[in-house]
Motif scaffolding. Structure first.
Motif, PDB file in Angstrom:
ATOM      1  N   ASN A 157       0.848  -1.178   0.000  1.00 38.79           N
ATOM      2  CA  ASN A 157       0.000   0.000   0.000  1.00 38.79           C
ATOM      3  C   ASN A 157       0.894   1.242   0.000  1.00 38.79           C
ATOM      4  OD1 ASN A 157      -1.528   2.252   1.381  1.00 38.79           O
ATOM      5  ND2 ASN A 157      -3.154   0.735   1.163  1.00 38.79           N
ATOM      6  N   SER A 158       0.562   2.236  -0.809  1.00 42.80           N
ATOM      7  CA  SER A 158       1.413   3.435  -0.911  1.00 42.80           C
ATOM      8  C   SER A 158       1.343   4.301   0.350  1.00 42.80           C
ATOM      9  CB  SER A 158       1.020   4.263  -2.130  1.00 42.80           C
ATOM     10  OG  SER A 158      -0.336   4.652  -2.031  1.00 42.80           O
ATOM     11  N   LEU A 218      -1.301  -5.974  -0.457  1.00 43.54           N
ATOM     12  CA  LEU A 218      -2.504  -6.491  -1.107  1.00 43.54           C
ATOM     13  C   LEU A 218      -2.090  -7.619  -2.042  1.00 43.54           C
ATOM     14  CD1 LEU A 218      -5.576  -6.151  -1.653  1.00 43.54           C
ATOM     15  CD2 LEU A 218      -4.944  -4.643  -3.527  1.00 43.54           C
ATOM     16  N   VAL A 260      -5.530  -8.640   2.343  1.00 45.51           N
ATOM     17  CA  VAL A 260      -4.625  -7.624   2.877  1.00 45.51           C
ATOM     18  C   VAL A 260      -3.837  -8.280   4.002  1.00 45.51           C
ATOM     19  CG1 VAL A 260      -4.428  -5.386   4.011  1.00 45.51           C
ATOM     20  CG2 VAL A 260      -6.219  -5.775   2.319  1.00 45.51           C
ATOM     21  N   LEU A 264      -8.360   0.259   7.019  1.00 44.09           N
ATOM     22  CA  LEU A 264      -6.920   0.012   6.960  1.00 44.09           C
ATOM     23  C   LEU A 264      -6.205   0.845   8.024  1.00 44.09           C
ATOM     24  CD1 LEU A 264      -6.371   0.023   3.094  1.00 44.09           C
ATOM     25  CD2 LEU A 264      -6.587  -1.939   4.602  1.00 44.09           C
ATOM     26  N   ASN A 281       5.470  -1.256  -4.517  1.00 41.61           N
ATOM     27  CA  ASN A 281       4.613  -0.160  -4.046  1.00 41.61           C
ATOM     28  C   ASN A 281       3.587   0.176  -5.102  1.00 41.61           C
ATOM     29  OD1 ASN A 281       5.687   0.244  -1.505  1.00 41.61           O
ATOM     30  ND2 ASN A 281       7.320   1.563  -2.285  1.00 41.61           N
TER      31      ASN A 281
END
Length: 176
Positions: free
Chosen positions: A102-103, A110, A128, A145, A175
């Protein structure tokens, strides 16, 4: 499944044909009931063969970068041969190659988890993984999240010891 049924019928016909040939070669001295017995054994043999080869066939179809996380072996009472050698009836495979961090929170990765079961269509589950806490959750719109450095919420569950392969996404991540 239709093609498997057709192949089973042809296996039975082929085995019955062998029995007919054996009867002809013995000048009809072999009993007549040998034909349906051979047909039944041929169909049963084909089914047992396809049950045990299903898993290896599915593995050969998986693209590179997809690893098996868990395979479930079962002993089934109406299939007594499974007590001699348990049969793999379902398995989970993880797409490690196409997993992505996840950025906003690189602790979250993910990935696609595929659920395979004999005679069923494969199911794709978006997963996730929170790498530091070794927890996972199914990715849904309702999933909250955690921010970087926070512990995940109640939606996340601990990764079981026999599912440790899920953590492979933590080492091979990109990423997004």
């Amino acid at each position: 499944m239709l093609w498997e049924l057709v192949a089973t019928v042809f296996a039975g016909l082929g085995a019955a044909g062998i029995a007919l040939m054996l009867r002809k070669l013995s000048a009809q001295k072999l009993p007549r009931y040998l034909v349906p017995v051979f047909a039944g054994l041929g169909m049963l043999g084909f089914q047992i063969h396809s049950e045990y080869n299903w898993y290896s066939h599915q593995l050969s179809l998986l693209p590179q970068g997809v690893v098996v996380v868990k395979a479930v072996e079962e002993k089934i009472s109406w299939r007594p041969w499974t007590f001699l050698k348990p049969q793999i009836t379902r398995f989970m495979a993880l797409d490690v190659k196409n997993s992505a961090a996840n950025s906003k929170n690189p602790e979250l990765v993910l990935a696609n988890l595929y659920l395979f079961e004999r005679r069923q269509a494969a199911i794709n589950v978006k997963l996730v993984v929170h790498c530091p806490s070794k927890q996972r959750a199914n990715f849904t719109e309702q999933l909250v999240l955690p921010a970087e450095g926070e512990m995940p919420g109640a939606e996340f569950m601990a990764i079981a010891a026999d599912e440790d392969a899920l953590l492979q996404v933590c080492t091979t991540q990109k990423n997004v």
